[in-house]
Design an enzyme around this catalytic site. Structure first.
Site, PDB file in Angstrom:
ATOM      1  N   GLU A   1      -7.111  -3.572  -0.764  1.00  0.00           N
ATOM      2  CA  GLU A   1      -7.213  -2.024  -2.388  1.00  0.00           C
ATOM      3  C   GLU A   1      -7.055  -4.007  -2.939  1.00  0.00           C
ATOM      4  O   GLU A   1      -6.419  -5.008  -3.487  1.00  0.00           O
ATOM      5  CB  GLU A   1      -5.764  -1.455  -2.190  1.00  0.00           C
ATOM      6  CG  GLU A   1      -5.824  -0.802  -1.609  1.00  0.00           C
ATOM      7  CD  GLU A   1      -4.661   0.198  -1.589  1.00  0.00           C
ATOM      8  OE1 GLU A   1      -3.689   0.261  -2.578  1.00  0.00           O
ATOM      9  OE2 GLU A   1      -4.088   0.451  -0.488  1.00  0.00           O
TER      10      GLU A   1
ATOM     11  N   CYS B   1      -3.500  -3.847 -11.115  1.00  0.00           N
ATOM     12  CA  CYS B   1      -4.976  -3.845 -10.774  1.00  0.00           C
ATOM     13  C   CYS B   1      -5.634  -2.620 -11.539  1.00  0.00           C
ATOM     14  O   CYS B   1      -7.148  -2.455 -11.789  1.00  0.00           O
ATOM     15  CB  CYS B   1      -5.273  -3.038  -9.332  1.00  0.00           C
ATOM     16  SG  CYS B   1      -3.761  -1.946  -8.712  1.00  0.00           S
TER      17      CYS B   1
HETATM   18  P1  NAP Z   1      -3.971 -12.851  -3.580  1.00  0.00           P
HETATM   19  O1  NAP Z   1      -3.484 -13.906  -4.140  1.00  0.00           O
HETATM   20  O2  NAP Z   1      -4.813 -12.108  -2.721  1.00  0.00           O
HETATM   21  O3  NAP Z   1      -2.313 -12.520  -2.957  1.00  0.00           O
HETATM   22  C1  NAP Z   1      -2.005 -11.285  -2.416  1.00  0.00           C
HETATM   23  C2  NAP Z   1      -1.411 -11.278  -1.229  1.00  0.00           C
HETATM   24  O4  NAP Z   1      -1.976 -11.792  -0.141  1.00  0.00           O
HETATM   25  C3  NAP Z   1      -0.381 -12.193  -1.013  1.00  0.00           C
HETATM   26  O5  NAP Z   1       0.734 -11.913  -0.087  1.00  0.00           O
HETATM   27  C4  NAP Z   1      -0.793 -13.614  -0.210  1.00  0.00           C
HETATM   28  O6  NAP Z   1       0.359 -14.450  -0.105  1.00  0.00           O
HETATM   29  C5  NAP Z   1      -1.488 -13.030   0.069  1.00  0.00           C
HETATM   30  N1  NAP Z   1      -2.447 -13.651   0.651  1.00  0.00           N
HETATM   31  C6  NAP Z   1      -4.179 -13.916  -0.439  1.00  0.00           C
HETATM   32  N2  NAP Z   1      -5.034 -14.840  -0.048  1.00  0.00           N
HETATM   33  C7  NAP Z   1      -4.945 -14.963   1.986  1.00  0.00           C
HETATM   34  C8  NAP Z   1      -5.743 -15.762   2.542  1.00  0.00           C
HETATM   35  N3  NAP Z   1      -6.459 -15.854   2.718  1.00  0.00           N
HETATM   36  N4  NAP Z   1      -4.833 -15.909   3.977  1.00  0.00           N
HETATM   37  C9  NAP Z   1      -3.847 -14.232   4.305  1.00  0.00           C
HETATM   38  N5  NAP Z   1      -3.391 -14.420   2.646  1.00  0.00           N
HETATM   39  C10 NAP Z   1      -3.614 -14.375   1.754  1.00  0.00           C
HETATM   40  O7  NAP Z   1      -3.726 -11.065  -5.094  1.00  0.00           O
HETATM   41  P2  NAP Z   1      -2.139 -11.124  -6.172  1.00  0.00           P
HETATM   42  O8  NAP Z   1      -2.493 -12.778  -7.003  1.00  0.00           O
HETATM   43  O9  NAP Z   1      -1.310 -12.129  -5.382  1.00  0.00           O
HETATM   44  O10 NAP Z   1      -2.389 -10.578  -6.719  1.00  0.00           O
HETATM   45  C11 NAP Z   1      -3.554  -9.766  -8.071  1.00  0.00           C
HETATM   46  C12 NAP Z   1      -4.427  -9.814  -7.384  1.00  0.00           C
HETATM   47  O11 NAP Z   1      -4.424  -8.259  -6.736  1.00  0.00           O
HETATM   48  C13 NAP Z   1      -5.516  -8.818  -8.102  1.00  0.00           C
HETATM   49  O12 NAP Z   1      -6.878  -8.979  -7.968  1.00  0.00           O
HETATM   50  C14 NAP Z   1      -4.634  -7.289  -8.370  1.00  0.00           C
HETATM   51  O13 NAP Z   1      -6.419  -6.695  -9.007  1.00  0.00           O
HETATM   52  C15 NAP Z   1      -4.929  -7.520  -7.301  1.00  0.00           C
HETATM   53  N6  NAP Z   1      -4.635  -6.262  -7.312  1.00  0.00           N
HETATM   54  C16 NAP Z   1      -4.743  -4.641  -6.227  1.00  0.00           C
HETATM   55  C17 NAP Z   1      -4.290  -3.099  -5.918  1.00  0.00           C
HETATM   56  C18 NAP Z   1      -5.163  -1.763  -6.102  1.00  0.00           C
HETATM   57  O14 NAP Z   1      -4.973  -0.783  -5.672  1.00  0.00           O
HETATM   58  N7  NAP Z   1      -6.266  -2.383  -5.816  1.00  0.00           N
HETATM   59  C19 NAP Z   1      -3.426  -3.225  -6.942  1.00  0.00           C
HETATM   60  C20 NAP Z   1      -2.829  -4.626  -6.948  1.00  0.00           C
HETATM   61  C21 NAP Z   1      -3.245  -6.285  -7.032  1.00  0.00           C
HETATM   62  P3  NAP Z   1       0.091 -15.603  -0.619  1.00  0.00           P
HETATM   63  O15 NAP Z   1       1.003 -15.212  -2.233  1.00  0.00           O
HETATM   64  O16 NAP Z   1       1.701 -16.306   0.074  1.00  0.00           O
HETATM   65  O17 NAP Z   1      -1.063 -16.441  -1.342  1.00  0.00           O
END
Ligand code: NAP
Length: 461
Positions: A229, A263
């Protein structure tokens, strides 16, 4: 030892820190989850459902701690009272449909044959959650996965480090066995190594497109089921017969609530030329009413972004668009708390086009672009001109027209006269780079379980 750190956007200081688990220690967590799963799945469904609901109730009792802690971690003003409304609504809804969603599909029960499809839990479900709605995004999977008989391991975002801890605390205090729902602190490398080792039966990742790609790569060849997601750039389209006041109110809220870090936040708005001037004028007035400031102040309605690096992206996108001819309509002087760092004033841009990163890439901040359109066809082309597809918000009195346009929009959800809301009875899903899979609803339960077919031939005398 790697430390996982949450730097508070409130004051730029370290708010919480936890040591990341080594790969060996993480594998022990997985082993405990594996061992506990069969007993958990053998319990009657109603017991599991009730235990999850007790965990939800326990978290509600912890509001005095949870709400200010959330403000410190990711900047949402305490005025909004945390995420309890959506958190409770989703939990209660999935509880209410669990029995039906997980019931066997009966094909035949005759003198000769019993044929049916039953749903079995996958085993261990790994939840990787984001910081922007840290409780609501996690519960979308945690609640139905546990109800369905899976054990769950949760890895929360560094920015909301304490959320996983609080959730597990609440659920375990409510009676969910400790090995059935575990919180874990992991760096990215160990996360990928665990997935690549086939440790989990299902991984739900909610976060950025880049993060989703890493998870997909880590899972390659393991046949682990994934729910991804990811990001969005959701459009609104205001037609000439729209209720203007309601459109401004909902779309501006959708664009700026939670400092635009949703999101399914509204990032692009297309308005019919007959309403364009009025829509823009009312929208500027609407966002100018925000009080930007410390999220722990009960008067604050707009907090800082979760980290100054996120605000930097928004500032850069706005500056780039303005350099290319866009006009910024909100006077920053109205927001003296804007510090050039995490505290960022809301902004509305006009004279924008799709050559600008501001209109193509996820902004994820309290800023939105408004574009004048002449027809449904023009609006449709612009709405679909995006690598993302999570939701689209249509404003009209004509249900048939919205349905017709909706069929041609490349998106997971079509809204009419509403936006930025996740209905737990509907499937939450995206297309294009917004990801794959679907959560909540009956389909969410199906994705967290696997079908098992029974083809039983009866011996007749
Ligand atoms: P993110 O940086 O991708 O992080 C999300 C989660 O994944 C965190 O727990 C992060 O850990 C972990 N993570 C990120 N990259 C990783 C990798 N390479 N390997 C392992 N774990 C990894 O995203 P965010 O900044 O927290 O959230 C914002 C994003 O989420 C936006 O793009 C938003 O649109 C999207 N979102 C989508 C939905 C939906 O329903 N489609 C809902 C909510 C949010 P760390 O924090 O420790 O890096």
């Amino acid at each position: 030892m790697t430390m996982i750190t949450c730097v508070s956007p409130v004051n730029g200081e370290v708010y919480a820190e936890r040591p990341a688990l080594s790969l060996d220690a993480a594998k022990e967590v997985v082993a405990r989850a594996r061992k506990a799963q069969k007993d958990w799945a053998r319990r009657p469904l109603e017991d599991r459902v009730q235990l999850v609901l007790k965990g939800v109730a326990r978290l509600n009792e912890m509001a005095d701690v949870v709400v200010p802690e959330l403000a410190w971690q990711m900047g949402r003003p305490i005025k909004y009272g945390g995420e309890y409304r959506g958190f409770n609504e989703r939990s209660n809804y999935v509880a209410s449909i669990a029995a039906d969603a997980l019931s066997p599909m009966l094909v035949e029960d005759s003198a000769n044959f019993a044929r049916r499809i039953e749903r079995e839990p996958h085993g261990i479900v790994f939840v990787i959650a984001p910081w922007n709605y840290p409780y609501m995004t996690a519960i979308n999977t945690v609640a139905p996965a546990l109800m369905a008989g899976n054990t769950v391991i949760l890895k929360h975002a560094s920015q909301t480090l304490l959320v996983g801890e609080r959730l597990v605390q609440a659920f375990v205090e409510a009676g969910v066995p400790a090995d059935v729902f575990q919180n874990i602190y992991l760096d990215h490398e160990t996360t990928s190594a665990l997935i690549a080792a086939g440790s989990f039966n299902f991984v739900n990742f909610t976060g950025s497109v880049e993060g989703g790609r890493s998870i997909e790569r880590a899972a390659a060849g393991t046949f682990t089921s994934l729910g991804l997601e990811l990001g969005g750039k959701d459009p609104g389209y205001v037609m000439e017969d729209a209720d203007l006041e309601a459109a401004v109110d909902t779309l501006m809220d959708g664009a700026t609530y939670n400092s635009g870090q949703c999101c399914c936040g509204i990032e692009r708005i297309y308005v019919h030329e007959s309403l364009y001037d009025a829509f823009v004028e009312k929208s500027v007035a609407w966002v100018s009413n925000y009080k930007l400031g410390n999220p722990l102040d009960p008067e604050t309605t707009l907090g800082p972004m979760a980290h100054k690096r996120f605000a930097k992206v928004v500032r850069e996108q706005i500056a780039d668009a303005v350099a290319k001819g866009a006009k910024a309509l909100v006077d920053p002087k109205l927001f003296p708390a804007d510090d050039g760092g995490a505290y960022l004033a809301p902004q509305i841009l006009v004279d924008v086009d799709h050559s600008m990163a501001f209109m193509r890439e996820e902004t994820f901040g309290p800023a939105v672009g408004i574009v004048k359109v002449k027809s449904d066809a023009e609006a449709l082309e612009l709405m679909n001109d995006s690598p993302y597809g999570l939701t689209a918000s249509l404003w009209t009195k004509d249900v048939e027209r919205a349905s017709r346009i909706g069929r041609d929009i490349e998106t997971g959800t079509v809204f009419m006269n509403r936006a930025d809301y996740l209905d737990p009875a509907l499937c939450w899903t995206g297309v294009k780079e917004t990801g794959r899979g679907g959560s909540l609803s009956v389909i969410g339960f199906h994705n967290l379980t696997r079908p098992k077919s029974y083809h039983l031939k009866k011996v007749t005398a």
